[in-house]
Every structure is written in C-alpha cells, then in structure tokens.
Design a protein around this motif. Structure first.
Motif, mmCIF file in Angstrom:
data_model
loop_
_atom_site.group_PDB
_atom_site.id
_atom_site.type_symbol
_atom_site.label_atom_id
_atom_site.label_comp_id
_atom_site.label_asym_id
_atom_site.label_seq_id
_atom_site.Cartn_x
_atom_site.Cartn_y
_atom_site.Cartn_z
ATOM 1 N N LYS A 87 -54.912 -31.367 -1.837
ATOM 2 C CA LYS A 87 -54.934 -32.768 -2.232
ATOM 3 C C LYS A 87 -54.094 -32.971 -3.497
ATOM 4 N N ASN A 88 -54.334 -32.142 -4.512
ATOM 5 C CA ASN A 88 -53.609 -32.251 -5.775
ATOM 6 C C ASN A 88 -52.657 -31.087 -6.038
ATOM 7 N N ASP A 89 -52.846 -29.978 -5.347
ATOM 8 C CA ASP A 89 -52.171 -28.732 -5.727
ATOM 9 C C ASP A 89 -51.003 -28.332 -4.833
ATOM 10 N N TYR A 90 -50.587 -29.186 -3.908
ATOM 11 C CA TYR A 90 -49.541 -28.739 -2.992
ATOM 12 C C TYR A 90 -48.253 -28.403 -3.737
ATOM 13 N N GLU A 91 -47.840 -29.260 -4.660
ATOM 14 C CA GLU A 91 -46.608 -28.989 -5.412
ATOM 15 C C GLU A 91 -46.748 -27.691 -6.200
ATOM 16 N N LEU A 92 -47.929 -27.490 -6.791
ATOM 17 C CA LEU A 92 -48.191 -26.255 -7.530
ATOM 18 C C LEU A 92 -48.035 -25.038 -6.627
ATOM 19 N N ALA A 93 -48.448 -25.170 -5.375
ATOM 20 C CA ALA A 93 -48.363 -24.058 -4.424
ATOM 21 C C ALA A 93 -46.925 -23.656 -4.145
ATOM 22 N N THR A 94 -45.989 -24.571 -4.355
ATOM 23 C CA THR A 94 -44.584 -24.272 -4.067
ATOM 24 C C THR A 94 -43.866 -23.639 -5.250
ATOM 25 N N TYR A 95 -44.508 -23.579 -6.424
ATOM 26 C CA TYR A 95 -43.840 -23.013 -7.600
ATOM 27 C C TYR A 95 -43.686 -21.500 -7.429
ATOM 28 N N PRO A 96 -42.468 -20.973 -7.523
ATOM 29 C CA PRO A 96 -42.264 -19.524 -7.376
ATOM 30 C C PRO A 96 -43.059 -18.710 -8.392
ATOM 31 N N GLY A 97 -43.233 -19.283 -9.596
ATOM 32 C CA GLY A 97 -43.913 -18.531 -10.651
ATOM 33 C C GLY A 97 -45.360 -18.230 -10.351
ATOM 34 N N LEU A 98 -46.000 -19.105 -9.566
ATOM 35 C CA LEU A 98 -47.406 -18.874 -9.231
ATOM 36 C C LEU A 98 -47.537 -17.624 -8.375
ATOM 37 N N ARG A 99 -46.714 -17.537 -7.355
ATOM 38 C CA ARG A 99 -46.735 -16.339 -6.523
ATOM 39 C C ARG A 99 -46.258 -15.127 -7.317
ATOM 40 N N ARG A 100 -45.232 -15.332 -8.146
ATOM 41 C CA ARG A 100 -44.680 -14.243 -8.954
ATOM 42 C C ARG A 100 -45.758 -13.646 -9.859
ATOM 43 N N ASP A 392 -40.581 -18.438 -20.133
ATOM 44 C CA ASP A 392 -41.786 -18.852 -19.422
ATOM 45 C C ASP A 392 -41.472 -19.950 -18.405
ATOM 46 N N ILE A 393 -40.617 -20.896 -18.782
ATOM 47 C CA ILE A 393 -40.245 -21.973 -17.863
ATOM 48 C C ILE A 393 -39.499 -21.402 -16.653
ATOM 49 N N PHE A 394 -38.576 -20.479 -16.909
ATOM 50 C CA PHE A 394 -37.840 -19.875 -15.798
ATOM 51 C C PHE A 394 -38.766 -19.062 -14.898
ATOM 52 N N ASN A 395 -39.661 -18.295 -15.496
ATOM 53 C CA ASN A 395 -40.564 -17.471 -14.695
ATOM 54 C C ASN A 395 -41.455 -18.315 -13.784
ATOM 55 N N TRP A 396 -41.820 -19.510 -14.247
ATOM 56 C CA TRP A 396 -42.754 -20.337 -13.494
ATOM 57 C C TRP A 396 -42.057 -21.172 -12.426
ATOM 58 N N TYR A 397 -40.866 -21.681 -12.748
ATOM 59 C CA TYR A 397 -40.225 -22.647 -11.859
ATOM 60 C C TYR A 397 -39.019 -22.113 -11.085
#
Length: 462
Positions: A87-100, A392-397
């Motif tokens: 509902k709120n987290d779909y965009e967050l799920a697409t961030y490479p840094g989260l999986r990284r 940090d910005i590069f690692n996350w996005y």
C-alpha cells in the motif's frame, strides 16, 4: 525465551530511534501471535508492521517478522510483506539499496529475493523444505510468497543469534528511517557492521602489481576521483619501472601512438621526418633494456577510437602469447612477433563517462580489469561526513550500473571548510545535476537536493 527476544527486539528498536511510547506517530505496530496453539506449527509469529496498519487482521507492506518455536529448535527471522501486499511501500521495494542491504545479512542458511516487489514467487525449496525448519514447515508454506528475505537462526539466545536478529531490526529501522540523531545512527551501524561486506584493508597497489605481473596488460576502471592515474604511477614506482605516459583523446591516431611522419619544420624545403609514437618508444626501450621493467601508462584509454589507434598491434596483446609465426610491423624495418616480458601496460578508464562506457569485447579479452571504487581515506584533509552522505545516497538508490557514477574520494579532500564547500558547489553539485538531467539516479533527487540545500544553501531545482 520468546518474551525475552521480544524485549530484546524492542530495546534494539529504541536504540535505533523508535519511540514506542509516543502517543502519536508511533514507529511501528507490534504483532504477537505466539499462543500455544499457534506454536504447534500453526502460524506463530511476532514482529513489527507498518505504523498505519491495524493491530489485528491482514496487513500491508514491509514487516519485521520472526517465526519462533518453544522446542529449542531454529527460528526463522525475516523481512516480510503483509499478505495484503503493498500500500505504502511499493516504491521502497524497488530501491536497489534495500536489497543490497538485506542481502548482506544472510548466509548459506538464508535467502534473499532478486526482486522485493515480487509477491508471486515462492521461497526456493532449499529454504521452504530445509531440514532445520521441518517443525514450522506449514507456517513457512503459508507465507512463502511474502518473505523476500529470511535467515535461519539456530539459537536466538546465543551471541550469534542475537547479532543476526539485531541486524534485521537495524535493517528495518533503516527502511523505516527511525534514526534521528548520531547516537541512533551509531547504534544502527554497530549492529550492521559485522554483516556488511566491508572489504578488508587490502593494499590495492600490491594487488595491481600482482595482477600486472600475471597478465601484463591491465585497465584500472572506476568513477572520477578514485585515483586511477595516481595508482598507475604508484604501481610503476613500486615496481621500479621506467614509465612512459600518454593520455588518449578523441583525435588520438595511429601516427600519434605508434608511428607516423611529420613535416620537418626546421627545413626550408618541404620534407618529412619519422615520428615514433609513445608505444614504439616504450617498446624499443624495453627491447634494448631487457633487465629493466617498462610500464606504458595510457590514461583515459576509452576516449580514443581504439581500432584506429592500435591498428595491427592489437594482435600483440594476446594473453600468454609465448611465441608467434606472425610478425607485426611497428615501423618500417622494425617488426616483432611478441611483446617482451619486461613490457607492461596500465590503462585507465572513467566509468562515469556514459558516452564512452562500452569498450570493444576484443580489448576486454586482452586486458585484465581492476575496479577502483570510492573509499574513505584516513587523512586530515578528508571530509568523511560529506563522503559518507553521498555514498549512502548512492548505496540506497543506485542500480548496479549507477554505482559506477559515485564521485570518488578525491572530490572530498580540502584544506579548509570553505574550500570543501567550494568543491561541493563547483564540482560535486554540477556532477550530480548532470546525472539527474541525463535521467540517472532519478529516485534520489530529493535526497541530493536536501543534502545540497543543507550543506551549501543551493537547490538542484532553482
């Protein structure tokens, strides 16, 4: 034991910036389904869910989920997704840094999906059917499509078990942006640091020397500011080699690099003299001084049309070519079959130059490739906080390809605060602005804008 681990997790959350006692804007909703019936492999779990969700019933978005048991058997610690999807987290799920980030928290007894937005694919059988999880196999099967990351914890009360659980809480704290001060961030970093793939303190110069000794021809590749040219010269110096240096550009030609003829400007009548390119000069020196090591440094090798520049000598760069029946003419009357053992080439390539990023596969096969990545350095003039914020910005996005755009440590060296601000204003800011204008790092624009607005009072969007 379950209650003790629940309290441990709550304490960790507080250390990372969560304030569960807040009357409004609570950082999470805690779920606890660990009754005796549930613990009989009937869906027992506890953990945190999105603060906008209800205290019971189906829920959405990312959760910190732990599947316990009271039999002294392994637990499963997960980053989960509510069975109702996003509902709120779909965009967050697409961030490479989260999986990284979370991919570094699991070992051979864990699993990390390649796509966190995927809630249709089940866990692999290596996890769902793992012998250590047979006591909760029905529970795991129930949630098999909504567990993007999971790790088997043999003993949650052990030091290693608590370390793993704390790291998952820290990962969840990061995705929920709980830390609000340096103490929170320090605690979060301490929990993650045992798992993050920090490269051991290696001597890059020695690694490059060893690679050069084995392969003879190498390319140092990396973003601007990572010290590629400096490293090439340092390697040659440590090898006690004779250095020949050139820098390629769009107009570099065969006659510049290998051999050509030029007008004799000292003669009153039109005449020509031969001109030995830097490659030929270095090669002749190596042949005439067999006991000396020779290093030809080619800066910015991908800026020239390599087929035109190298011509027939391209053949000579074949790896481990001990002998050949083919003679390649370098200059009139000067032919070679193989390059001498004491002749080495170090080239550099800027991976942030998108127009020049693609290199001929034939060149890739003939050269070894060593990547230099941005890294913090321990000198007084290094502004580590600015470097860390950009990193940090590069690692996350950043996607895997976009990571090669991160400005290197050379951008963050200055003798004063005023000089550093000027470097950010006139070097880092225009670089990031250009990336965004080219459609790169799109999801990070607000993060970068906030950094520049706060640091130098300049907005990306003015």
């Amino acid at each position: 034991m379950i209650e003790e681990i629940r309290q441990f997790i709550t304490n960790q959350a507080i250390a990372f910036g969560a304030k569960p006692e807040a009357e409004f804007h609570k950082p999470y909703i805690e779920r606890n389904n660990t009754g005796q019936e549930a613990l009989k492999d009937n869906g027992a779990y506890f953990g945190f869910i999105h603060p906008d969700e209800d205290v019971s019933g189906p829920f959405h978005d990312f959760s910190l989920t732990i599947f316990p048991n009271d039999q002294g058997k392994p637990w499963l610690v997960c980053l989960g997704i509510g069975s109702s999807g996003f509902k709120n987290d779909y965009e967050l799920a697409t961030y490479p840094g989260l999986r990284r980030l979370f991919s570094q928290l699991v070992d051979h007894k864990g699993f990390c999906k390649s796509d966190f937005s995927d809630i249709e694919t089940s866990l692999p059988k290596t996890i769902s059917g793992h012998r250590d999880l047979q006591h909760i196999k029905n529970t795991v099967k129930t949630y098999t499509k909504v567990l993007p990351v999971c790790q088997i914890v043999d003993n949650p009360e052990s030091e290693v078990g608590k370390q793993t659980i704390a790291a998952f809480v820290a990962g969840y704290a990061k995705l929920r942006d709980w830390p609000s001060n340096s103490s929170h961030r320090k605690s979060l970093s301490a929990a993650l640091s045992p798992f993050l793939q920090m490269k051991e303190a290696i001597d890059e110069t020695e690694e490059i020397i060893n690679l050069l000794t084995e392969r003879k021809y190498i390319v140092l590749q990396g973003p601007p500011g990572t010290g590629k040219t400096r490293s090439a010269k340092e390697v040659a110096e440590k090898m006690k080699a004779i250095v020949f240096f050139t820098q390629f550009h769009a107009e570099t030609s065969f006659s510049d690099f290998i051999y050509g003829i030029r007008p004799d400007l000292g003669n009153n009548e039109l005449s020509y003299i031969e001109s030995l390119g830097i490659f030929t000069q270095a090669l002749k020196y190596a042949l005439e001084h067999g006991k000396e090591k020779v290093v030809l440094v080619i800066d910015e090798i991908n800026r020239a049309n390599l087929s035109n520049v190298l011509g027939p000598i391209f053949y000579l760069f074949e790896h481990k070519m001990d002998s050949s029946n083919v003679e390649i003419e370098i200059t009139p009357g000067f032919k070679v079959k193989v390059l001498p053992d004491n002749f080495h080439v170090i080239a550099t390539m800027n991976t942030a130059d998108r127009s020049l990023a693609v290199v001929d596969f034939a060149l890739r096969r003939r050269f070894a490739w060593y990547s230099l990545k941005p890294k913090a350095i321990n000198i007084k003039q290094f502004f580590k906080d600015d470097f860390a914020r950009i990193e940090d910005i590069f690692n996350w996005y950043a996607s895997s390809n976009e990571l090669s755009l991160q400005p290197g440590q050379g951008y963050f060296i200055a003798d004063s605060e005023n000089e550093m601000k000027n470097r950010i204003r006139y070097e880092v800011f225009p670089l990031i602005q250009e990336y965004l204008q080219e459609g790169l790092m799109k999801n990070s624009k607000e993060e970068f804008n906030n950094y520049f607005s706060t640091r130098i009072g300049q907005s990306l969007f003015e």
